[in-house]
Design an enzyme around this catalytic site. Structure first.
Site, PDB file in Angstrom:
ATOM      1  N   LYS A   1     -17.304 -27.281  38.803  1.00  0.00           N
ATOM      2  CA  LYS A   1     -17.374 -27.920  37.489  1.00  0.00           C
ATOM      3  C   LYS A   1     -17.324 -26.872  36.378  1.00  0.00           C
ATOM      4  O   LYS A   1     -17.799 -25.746  36.551  1.00  0.00           O
ATOM      5  CB  LYS A   1     -18.673 -28.733  37.395  1.00  0.00           C
ATOM      6  CG  LYS A   1     -18.835 -29.560  36.132  1.00  0.00           C
ATOM      7  CD  LYS A   1     -20.154 -30.330  36.184  1.00  0.00           C
ATOM      8  CE  LYS A   1     -20.378 -31.181  34.947  1.00  0.00           C
ATOM      9  NZ  LYS A   1     -21.634 -31.959  35.018  1.00  0.00           N
TER      10      LYS A   1
ATOM     11  N   SER B   1     -21.336 -36.834  34.372  1.00  0.00           N
ATOM     12  CA  SER B   1     -20.356 -35.995  33.702  1.00  0.00           C
ATOM     13  C   SER B   1     -19.401 -35.262  34.640  1.00  0.00           C
ATOM     14  O   SER B   1     -18.351 -34.774  34.206  1.00  0.00           O
ATOM     15  CB  SER B   1     -21.069 -34.971  32.816  1.00  0.00           C
ATOM     16  OG  SER B   1     -21.875 -34.096  33.575  1.00  0.00           O
TER      17      SER B   1
ATOM     18  N   SER C   1     -25.358 -36.987  36.816  1.00  0.00           N
ATOM     19  CA  SER C   1     -23.974 -36.545  36.668  1.00  0.00           C
ATOM     20  C   SER C   1     -23.251 -36.224  37.962  1.00  0.00           C
ATOM     21  O   SER C   1     -22.031 -36.052  37.959  1.00  0.00           O
ATOM     22  CB  SER C   1     -23.908 -35.324  35.739  1.00  0.00           C
ATOM     23  OG  SER C   1     -24.162 -35.704  34.410  1.00  0.00           O
TER      24      SER C   1
END
Length: 422
Positions: free
Chosen positions: A55, A128, A152
């Site tokens: 990420k 996210s 997330s």
């Protein structure tokens, strides 16, 4: 049998076409790591040679860490890998690239107006860590590493039909990981199987314990039957509970659980992670580039700035007591991961109020574990009639990560066995 390099090159080719999933690719690094894996006479472990994505909150040497934002696009590249990346590299994993996310990691929807959104047939991917989940769900990488503050990793895992794990905070090193709400942030992971998550957890935590699975589960009935859980989601989770009971798993149906109590705390006083996010990212609202922030993220930051400090303090105090209650009960809880089906994105973008309400609904059932700092995992529980994946969430006591993972593996096996028989 294909070599690690062959598989790596295929992953890179696929990733190059998925620009809404991958923000940066690492071809030179990936090839070098793949060749090293092919050249070893003995494997470093079960995941040696496996592809992994990272990420855009996690430092990769030579790559600018942007948090999905334009604000840091021109920042200097990272001078070193984050510690979790270093551990994965030493275990033989092959890093393919950096994945997309909600800007600043401050949304459960997964929308990013700057770099694209990895949609699921027009539906929101969950955030996210939207791109991290997509890199696994689309079969581009075997593993993905994201972050989880309020849900997330678990929300996108639920929406995209993969396994998503949030460990106890502090289990993995956070050096080289951009913060959002430091008291609640943790690195988390994605895979298609719990077995792979277990192996990756051992690498990132240096904990190789192999405990037995829990003998039973505690069903959070209020959050399975409550009016805030969409009927198709509730039904899929109930079906899973029935299947597990028929397979011999002991099920307890208590009254009000500590997770219910945690939800009540958040409802009454606010989400402390949002309060911390204002301290971390709120200053961006005062910069010359403030107008370039995702307007939905900016609106949430502004709304969070009005949270009452005294109320937040009471939420945190209550959470500490509830955490000890969960520790004493030594119970693994079962509930839906997300209360809603993955929503179509276009209508949300047309109405900021609907976007905010849907974001809150997406994160509602993952926030309790985050508030109480409990390990949690989302498992695919099948699809609704509308074709939306549903996640089944297991939440364990503090520091029970390996037991929770062993239990999740058992649940996964029983549900897959049931599916194979039907």
């Amino acid at each position: 049998m294909s070599s690690v390099l062959d598989k790596t090159m295929d992953a890179l080719r696929r990733a190059s076409r998925e620009t809404e999933v991958f923000l940066s690719l690492l071809p030179a690094r990936a090839r070098a790591e793949a060749r090293q894996s092919d050249g070893r006479t003995e494997r470093l472990g079960p995941l040696d040679g496996s592809t992994v994505s990272w990420k855009d909150m996690i430092a990769i040497k030579g790559v600018t860490t942007r948090a999905g934002s334009l604000h840091w696009r021109a920042a200097a590249p990272a001078s070193a890998d984050a510690e979790v990346v270093d551990r994965a590299c030493k275990a033989g994993l092959v890093s393919i690239g950096v994945t997309n996310q909600s800007e600043l990691a401050f949304s459960g929807i997964g929308y990013n107006p700057h770099y694209g959104t990895p949609l699921i047939e027009g539906r929101a991917p969950g955030g996210s860590s939207s791109g991290a989940a997509a890199s696994v769900a689309r079969g581009t990488t075997r593993l993905a590493v994201g972050t989880d503050t309020a849900g997330s990793c678990r929300v996108p895992a639920a929406f995209q039909g993969v396994v998503g794990f949030r460990p106890t905070r502090g289990r993995y090193p956070m050096s080289g990981v951009l913060p959002l709400a430091p008291s609640y942030d943790t690195v988390g992971s994605f895979a298609r199987s719990v077995a792979d998550v277990i192996e990756l957890d051992a690498i990132l935590s240096c904990d190789t314990a192999k405990p037995d699975a829990a003998s039973g589960l505690s069903v959070v009935s209020d959050l399975l039957d409550g009016g805030s859980v969409a009927a198709p989601v509730s039904q899929r989770c109930k079906d899973a509970v029935t299947d597990l009971e028929q397979a011999g798993v002991l099920m307890d149906y208590p009254g009000r659980s500590p997770l219910d109590e945690a939800l009540a705390l958040i409802s009454a006083g606010g989400w402390p992670g949002a309060f911390e996010a204002v301290q971390t990212c709120g200053p961006l609202l005062e910069t010359a580039n403030a107008h370039r922030l995702d307007p939905f993220v900016a609106a949430r930051l502004r709304a969070s700035a009005s949270l009452d400090l005294d109320k937040i303090a009471r939420v945190k105090q209550g959470a500490r007591a509830l955490r000890e209650t969960v520790r004493a009960s030594d119970t693994i809880y079962l509930l839906p991961t997300v209360a809603i089906e993955a929503p179509h994105l276009a209508p949300l973008l047309e109405d900021p109020q609907t976007f905010a309400a849907t974001n809150a609904a997406a994160l509602r059932l993952t926030m309790p574990a985050s508030l109480l700092d409990l390990p949690a995992i989302s498992l695919p529980a099948g699809k609704t009639d509308a074709g939306c994946w549903v996640g089944l969430q297991l939440v364990g006591p503090p520091d029970s990560d390996r037991t929770l993972l062993a239990t999740a593996a058992m649940v996964e096996t029983l549900l897959m066995r049931k599916e194979a028989l039907t």
